[in-house]
Structures are given as C-alpha cells and as structure tokens.
Design a protein around this motif. Structure first.
Motif, PDB file in Angstrom:
ATOM      1  N   UNK A 256       0.853  -1.191   0.000  1.00 17.91           N
ATOM      2  CA  UNK A 256       0.000   0.000   0.000  1.00 17.91           C
ATOM      3  C   UNK A 256       0.892   1.246   0.000  1.00 17.91           C
ATOM      4  N   UNK A 257       1.471   1.569   1.135  1.00 18.53           N
ATOM      5  CA  UNK A 257       2.483   2.622   1.242  1.00 18.53           C
ATOM      6  C   UNK A 257       3.448   2.184   2.331  1.00 18.53           C
ATOM      7  N   UNK A 258       4.736   2.415   2.135  1.00 17.93           N
ATOM      8  CA  UNK A 258       5.707   1.857   3.070  1.00 17.93           C
ATOM      9  C   UNK A 258       5.732   2.626   4.387  1.00 17.93           C
ATOM     10  N   UNK A 259       6.058   3.918   4.333  1.00 18.01           N
ATOM     11  CA  UNK A 259       6.161   4.729   5.549  1.00 18.01           C
ATOM     12  C   UNK A 259       5.253   5.942   5.408  1.00 18.01           C
ATOM     13  N   UNK A 260       4.419   6.175   6.392  1.00 16.52           N
ATOM     14  CA  UNK A 260       3.556   7.351   6.443  1.00 16.52           C
ATOM     15  C   UNK A 260       3.935   8.176   7.663  1.00 16.52           C
ATOM     16  N   UNK A 261       4.266   9.449   7.450  1.00 16.41           N
ATOM     17  CA  UNK A 261       4.604  10.348   8.553  1.00 16.41           C
ATOM     18  C   UNK A 261       3.680  11.552   8.483  1.00 16.41           C
ATOM     19  N   UNK A 262       2.827  11.694   9.474  1.00 17.41           N
ATOM     20  CA  UNK A 262       1.905  12.815   9.527  1.00 17.41           C
ATOM     21  C   UNK A 262       2.588  14.069  10.056  1.00 17.41           C
ATOM     22  N   UNK A 263       2.095  15.219   9.606  1.00 11.68           N
ATOM     23  CA  UNK A 263       2.582  16.496  10.118  1.00 11.68           C
ATOM     24  C   UNK A 263       2.470  16.508  11.639  1.00 11.68           C
ATOM     25  N   UNK A 264       3.485  17.047  12.289  1.00 12.54           N
ATOM     26  CA  UNK A 264       3.525  17.060  13.750  1.00 12.54           C
ATOM     27  C   UNK A 264       4.112  18.367  14.240  1.00 12.54           C
ATOM     28  N   UNK A 265       4.000  18.611  15.532  1.00 12.77           N
ATOM     29  CA  UNK A 265       4.566  19.825  16.114  1.00 12.77           C
ATOM     30  C   UNK A 265       6.078  19.848  15.924  1.00 12.77           C
ATOM     31  N   UNK A 266       6.699  18.663  16.032  1.00 14.33           N
ATOM     32  CA  UNK A 266       8.141  18.554  15.868  1.00 14.33           C
ATOM     33  C   UNK A 266       8.456  17.195  15.255  1.00 14.33           C
ATOM     34  N   UNK A 270      15.223  10.184  10.765  1.00 12.28           N
ATOM     35  CA  UNK A 270      16.265   9.792   9.821  1.00 12.28           C
ATOM     36  C   UNK A 270      15.859   8.476   9.167  1.00 12.28           C
ATOM     37  N   UNK A 271      15.696   8.478   7.843  1.00 10.74           N
ATOM     38  CA  UNK A 271      15.328   7.280   7.083  1.00 10.74           C
ATOM     39  C   UNK A 271      16.477   6.994   6.126  1.00 10.74           C
ATOM     40  N   UNK A 272      17.308   5.996   6.453  1.00  6.04           N
ATOM     41  CA  UNK A 272      18.549   5.801   5.710  1.00  6.04           C
ATOM     42  C   UNK A 272      18.868   4.321   5.550  1.00  6.04           C
ATOM     43  N   UNK A 273      19.498   3.990   4.409  1.00  3.75           N
ATOM     44  CA  UNK A 273      20.057   2.661   4.154  1.00  3.75           C
ATOM     45  C   UNK A 273      19.015   1.548   4.218  1.00  3.75           C
ATOM     46  N   UNK A 274      17.797   1.879   3.802  1.00  5.31           N
ATOM     47  CA  UNK A 274      16.731   0.882   3.737  1.00  5.31           C
ATOM     48  C   UNK A 274      16.531   0.396   2.307  1.00  5.31           C
ATOM     49  N   UNK A 275      15.973  -0.801   2.180  1.00  2.00           N
ATOM     50  CA  UNK A 275      15.619  -1.343   0.872  1.00  2.00           C
ATOM     51  C   UNK A 275      14.096  -1.326   0.742  1.00  2.00           C
ATOM     52  N   UNK A 276      13.614  -0.550  -0.228  1.00  2.00           N
ATOM     53  CA  UNK A 276      12.184  -0.421  -0.453  1.00  2.00           C
ATOM     54  C   UNK A 276      11.778  -1.282  -1.644  1.00  2.00           C
ATOM     55  N   UNK A 277      11.021  -2.321  -1.368  1.00  2.00           N
ATOM     56  CA  UNK A 277      10.450  -3.165  -2.420  1.00  2.00           C
ATOM     57  C   UNK A 277       8.940  -2.920  -2.451  1.00  2.00           C
ATOM     58  N   UNK A 278       8.197  -3.803  -3.056  1.00  2.00           N
ATOM     59  CA  UNK A 278       6.741  -3.632  -3.066  1.00  2.00           C
ATOM     60  C   UNK A 278       6.353  -2.439  -3.899  1.00  2.00           C
ATOM     61  N   UNK A 279       5.811  -1.426  -3.243  1.00  2.00           N
ATOM     62  CA  UNK A 279       5.449  -0.209  -3.943  1.00  2.00           C
ATOM     63  C   UNK A 279       4.069  -0.290  -4.580  1.00  2.00           C
TER      64      UNK A 279
END
Length: 338
Positions: A256-266, A270-279
């Motif tokens: 569906x979607x790998x990572x979802x990050x909603x708007x926040x106060x703060x 760090x999203x690094x050195x990951x392997x994204x498959x699927x999609x």
C-alpha cells in the motif's frame, strides 16, 4: 554454592590438599569461584543462572505459564521460555527480560530453531522490558481497542526504554471493513528499540501495519534491521505531537504505502540505508489539510534527502520521484504508477 579445591580433594582417594602449592590453590579457587556462583560467575548451573525463571509449556519446570512467571518475577529478572505453545501475557514488571529459544537470532535467520509460539496479545505496561526471540501471532477483529500484536503502553503506563528484538511477529486481522492491526503498536513509550524482527501478516489477513505510533509523543524510536511485509510498514498518528526516530537498514515489502509520517509539532526522523520493495508508494509525508480533524501548522517530513543522499534503495519499475499533492502532502512514488 561456591566450591573450593578442598571440596574436591576430600572426595578423592590418595590426594591431599598439601599436594598443591599455595599459589596453585589460590588460582584454582579463583576459577572455581567464577564457575560455581562467586562474584562475577554465571551461577551453579548454566540452565539455572541467578535471577532467572524458566518456563516450559511441557511441565518440565515449576512454570508452564508465562503470565504466572511474570507474576512471580522482580525487576532485573530474566525469564527463559522453552519451545512450545503459550497464551497472551502482559508485562507490568520494570526491567524484566523475556527470552525465547531464539533470543539473539534475527527473525529472518535460517539458524532459528523450534519456537516459543505466543498466541494472542503481548502487552508491555512497564519500562525497560525486553522481548527477544519469540514467534507471536495475534488474531484480532479490527476493533480500535485491538491495536497491535505487541502493544506498548497500552493502558497508559509507560513502556519507555523497552526493546523488541529477534521476533517473528504475525498480525492477523479478520475484519476487512476496519483492518490495520499493527505488528507493534506504540501508545506511550520513548527510547524504544525495534530490531531484527520479521513482521508479516498471516495468510488471508486484512490490511495490516508493521509498526504504528498512535496519537502520542515518541522520542528516540529506533527501527533497524527488520523485514516488514505488511500493507503499511510504518505509520504515525496525527496531532500536535513530537516525533523523533531512526529508521535504518530495514527491508520493506509493503504493497500500500511503506512509511507514512503525519505532520507534527516537531519531527526529527532519519530514514537511511533501507531497501524499499513492493510499492509503488514508498514514503508519504502528510499535510494536516489532508485530515480535517487537525488544523495546526506544524512540521512535515522532508522527502528529498530520503530520495537523494541517505543510502536508500528503491526497487521500482520506473524511477522513484516525489509527487506533490494539492493539499500539501507529498509522496515518494514509482513514476510508472503516475
């Protein structure tokens, strides 16, 4: 019980303590002290070290129930769980470690042996708890109150400082209408480590989430070395919250979607050195305008570094690009899907 050389000499015909020079006696006694429960030693038996409780579903020990063992445990104890079938349990003892038979062995390793299978919810409602080396599956009906296979801080008690490592976690949601059971659901916890687990849905499960943060602050979340195969790998709740996390060296196979990050106060993620498959949808930065419930002006996740220079791999059929939406949200997506 600590043993000394004399304990062996008196049981041996024809051997006298005087046969051993004083310096040899001292050296041997020091070694025996280490081996048989003296300061720094592992205890009188490797199968029963100090501050430990052994649980065996087959009745080989005093405890056949993990929950009963937790009830008798104290802070600093280690509960060793033998292979077998076990029921749900809740941890309310601080600084408690639960080790399954595959503790220290990554969830995707071919070196794993027989599992301690937990059938149901694991709730962590104490700080500094470690869950290491289990296979955990929960079947849930999609209720809002059934949020995860492992729930951290589920009843309002902090689970800060806890570690979820080397487990096989299987969310099984039976409700197509309101799915999204989480593998690990975080409600009240900072300084959490989730590492070297496999989080994958059961066959025929409705949509599931690997790791989810509900509407609560969380600082210093570490997600590393996991294999996540749920519909959504990682999702965060909305609201005037702070959120800091390190998401590194994971393999994501989400559809569906790998990572979802909603708007926040703060936000400091760090999203690094990951392997994204699927999609084809990979990282979704959500603006509050996409959710009418929240109207504050906060921070959104910047997607450009994730795409350009943080060592992430996107296994796409086309190119991984950033797509902008009218409501202010943005998405790293396979451009073949646009």
């Amino acid at each position: 019980m600590t043993l000394e050389l004399i304990d062996f000499v008196v049981e041996t015909d024809g051997v006298d303590l005087e046969d051993f020079p004083p310096e040899v006696q001292d050296r041997i006694n020091d070694e025996l002290k280490e081996l048989t429960g003296g300061d720094g030693g592992p205890g009188s038996s490797p199968d029963d070290p100090p501050q430990s409780i052994v649980v065996d579903a087959g009745g080989g020990t005093e405890y056949t129930s993990i929950q009963k063992a937790i009830g008798d445990a104290a802070s600093g104890d280690v509960i060793f769980v033998e292979p077998g079938e076990y029921e749900s349990f809740a941890v309310n003892v601080e600084d408690l470690t639960l080790e399954g038979p595959n503790a220290g062995i990554a969830g995707d390793s071919d070196q794993r042996g027989a599992e301690a299978d937990i059938n149901g919810l694991v709730a962590i409602d104490a700080e500094q708890v470690t869950i290491d080396g289990f296979a955990i599956e929960r079947e849930a009906s999609g209720s809002r109150f059934q949020k995860g296979v492992i729930q951290m801080g589920a009843v309002g008690d902090s689970a800060s400082g806890s570690t979820i490592a080397n487990n096989v976690i299987t969310p099984n949601d039976t409700n197509d209408g309101n799915g999204r059971l989480g593998g690990v659901a975080i409600e009240s916890a900072d300084n959490v480590t989730i590492s070297d687990n496999v989080i994958a849905p059961a066959d025929d499960s409705a949509a599931t989430i690997g790791i989810t943060r509900y509407t609560s602050n969380i600082e210093n979340l570490t997600i590393s070395g996991n294999t996540v195969e749920t519909s959504i790998a990682i999702a965060s709740g909305s609201g005037e919250l702070s959120y800091s996390a390190s998401i590194t060296d994971n393999e994501f196979d989400s559809t569906a979607v790998t990572i979802t990050v909603n708007e926040a106060k703060s936000i400091d993620i760090n999203i690094a050195d990951n392997e994204f498959n699927g999609g084809p949808n990979y990282v979704y930065s959500v603006d509050n305008e996409a959710n009418s419930e929240f109207s504050f002006d906060g921070e959104k996740l910047n997607l450009q570094p994730i795409l350009d220079n943080q060592g992430n791999t996107f296994n796409t059929t086309g190119d991984a690009v950033i797509s902008e939406y009218p409501n202010g949200s943005s998405l790293i997506v396979d451009d073949d899907a646009l």
